[in-house]
Design a protein around this motif. Sequence first.
Motif, PDB file in Angstrom:
ATOM      1  N   GLY A  44      74.417  11.419  -3.311  1.00 49.68           N
ATOM      2  CA  GLY A  44      74.314  10.133  -2.618  1.00 49.68           C
ATOM      3  C   GLY A  44      74.334  10.346  -1.117  1.00 49.68           C
ATOM      4  N   GLY A  45      74.689   9.296  -0.394  1.00 47.18           N
ATOM      5  CA  GLY A  45      74.729   9.393   1.057  1.00 47.18           C
ATOM      6  C   GLY A  45      73.335   9.261   1.651  1.00 47.18           C
ATOM      7  N   TYR A  52      64.240  12.705  -1.529  1.00 45.49           N
ATOM      8  CA  TYR A  52      63.745  11.864  -2.635  1.00 45.49           C
ATOM      9  C   TYR A  52      62.409  11.226  -2.250  1.00 45.49           C
ATOM     10  N   SER A  53      62.321  10.760  -1.014  1.00 50.98           N
ATOM     11  CA  SER A  53      61.056  10.144  -0.571  1.00 50.98           C
ATOM     12  C   SER A  53      59.917  11.160  -0.612  1.00 50.98           C
ATOM     13  N   LEU A  54      60.216  12.398  -0.236  1.00 48.85           N
ATOM     14  CA  LEU A  54      59.169  13.432  -0.244  1.00 48.85           C
ATOM     15  C   LEU A  54      58.749  13.764  -1.665  1.00 48.85           C
ATOM     16  N   ASN A  93      74.597   4.404  -4.373  1.00 47.32           N
ATOM     17  CA  ASN A  93      73.774   5.625  -4.413  1.00 47.32           C
ATOM     18  C   ASN A  93      72.600   5.458  -5.377  1.00 47.32           C
ATOM     19  N   TYR A  94      72.857   4.712  -6.460  1.00 46.02           N
ATOM     20  CA  TYR A  94      71.764   4.460  -7.418  1.00 46.02           C
ATOM     21  C   TYR A  94      70.652   3.672  -6.736  1.00 46.02           C
ATOM     22  N   ARG A  95      71.047   2.639  -5.979  1.00 49.18           N
ATOM     23  CA  ARG A  95      70.028   1.828  -5.297  1.00 49.18           C
ATOM     24  C   ARG A  95      69.205   2.697  -4.351  1.00 49.18           C
ATOM     25  N   MET A  96      69.865   3.577  -3.611  1.00 50.08           N
ATOM     26  CA  MET A  96      69.145   4.459  -2.665  1.00 50.08           C
ATOM     27  C   MET A  96      68.159   5.341  -3.414  1.00 50.08           C
ATOM     28  N   ALA A  97      68.606   5.907  -4.537  1.00 49.31           N
ATOM     29  CA  ALA A  97      67.708   6.797  -5.306  1.00 49.31           C
ATOM     30  C   ALA A  97      66.584   6.005  -5.956  1.00 49.31           C
ATOM     31  N   ARG A  98      66.906   4.790  -6.404  1.00 52.86           N
ATOM     32  CA  ARG A  98      65.849   3.987  -7.045  1.00 52.86           C
ATOM     33  C   ARG A  98      64.767   3.633  -6.024  1.00 52.86           C
TER      34      ARG A  98
END
Length: 252
Positions: A44-45, A52-54, A93-98
């Motif tokens: 996370g963080g 993840y974006s890449l 952290n889930y929202r960021m990864a999603r």
Amino acid sequence: MPEKREIKIVADGVELNRAAADEFGRCARAAVATHGRFCVALAGGSTPRGVYSLLAQDEADAKGHPSEHLPWDNIHVFFGDERHVPPEDPESNYRMARESLLSLVPIPSGNVYRIAAELEAQAAALQYEDQLRQFFQARLNEWPRFDLILLGMGPDGHTASLFPESPALKENSRMVAANWVEKFKSYRITFTFPVLNHAAAVIFLVAGESKSRILQAVLQGAENAAYPCQKIQPAEGRLLWIVDKDAAKLLA
Ligand code: 6PG
């Protein structure tokens, strides 16, 4: 320190993202080739967001080039820790990864295992531990073996949600703990050291000058300094630190 610890110093955040995304892809292809699936726990963080974006961008760029797609059908995504907030919370952290990855790649929704952090913290930890046991068919005293666990490092040397002087540092029988973090006056749900140290590969992602002092202390300071990051020593696994030059500026 484990002699197998690797440190890769890259120029900047862009190179860190590229190096981490390439390691992710290499691990994923190797795991699927050897045992038919890739089990990864995301960090996370803020640092991992660019990675993840890449990965999502690589997937978009691979259109029409089948060999360049990652095997998303066989990739199973877990989370090394979660804030004690619902999934739509900006802190999640889930929202960021999603947002940065999971909603942008063709991973089956059933392959994403979210920590139900909207529940009471202990219930969320117990439920996630059950999910891990079921998925890995792990009996009592057996530990899940992730193919890859991504981790970050906080300015106090914490990783996942294992913060200095927090109760979960001593947790050696549970896989997942509801950890009270005094400085935030809140719970976090986190993998425990045994899970982290049973991984086949752990990759730390550290960037920025603000991490230079703690990175030197963790990597080159006294080994008994009790920084949680120093206790990440996969017994039968690879340990790789991918750090940018700003974070590495104090390393000998
Ligand atoms: C979290 C992470 C945490 C993070 C470090 C570094 O839930 O915040 O699990 O351990 O990796 O705090 O965070 P940054 O990457 O934002 O510096």
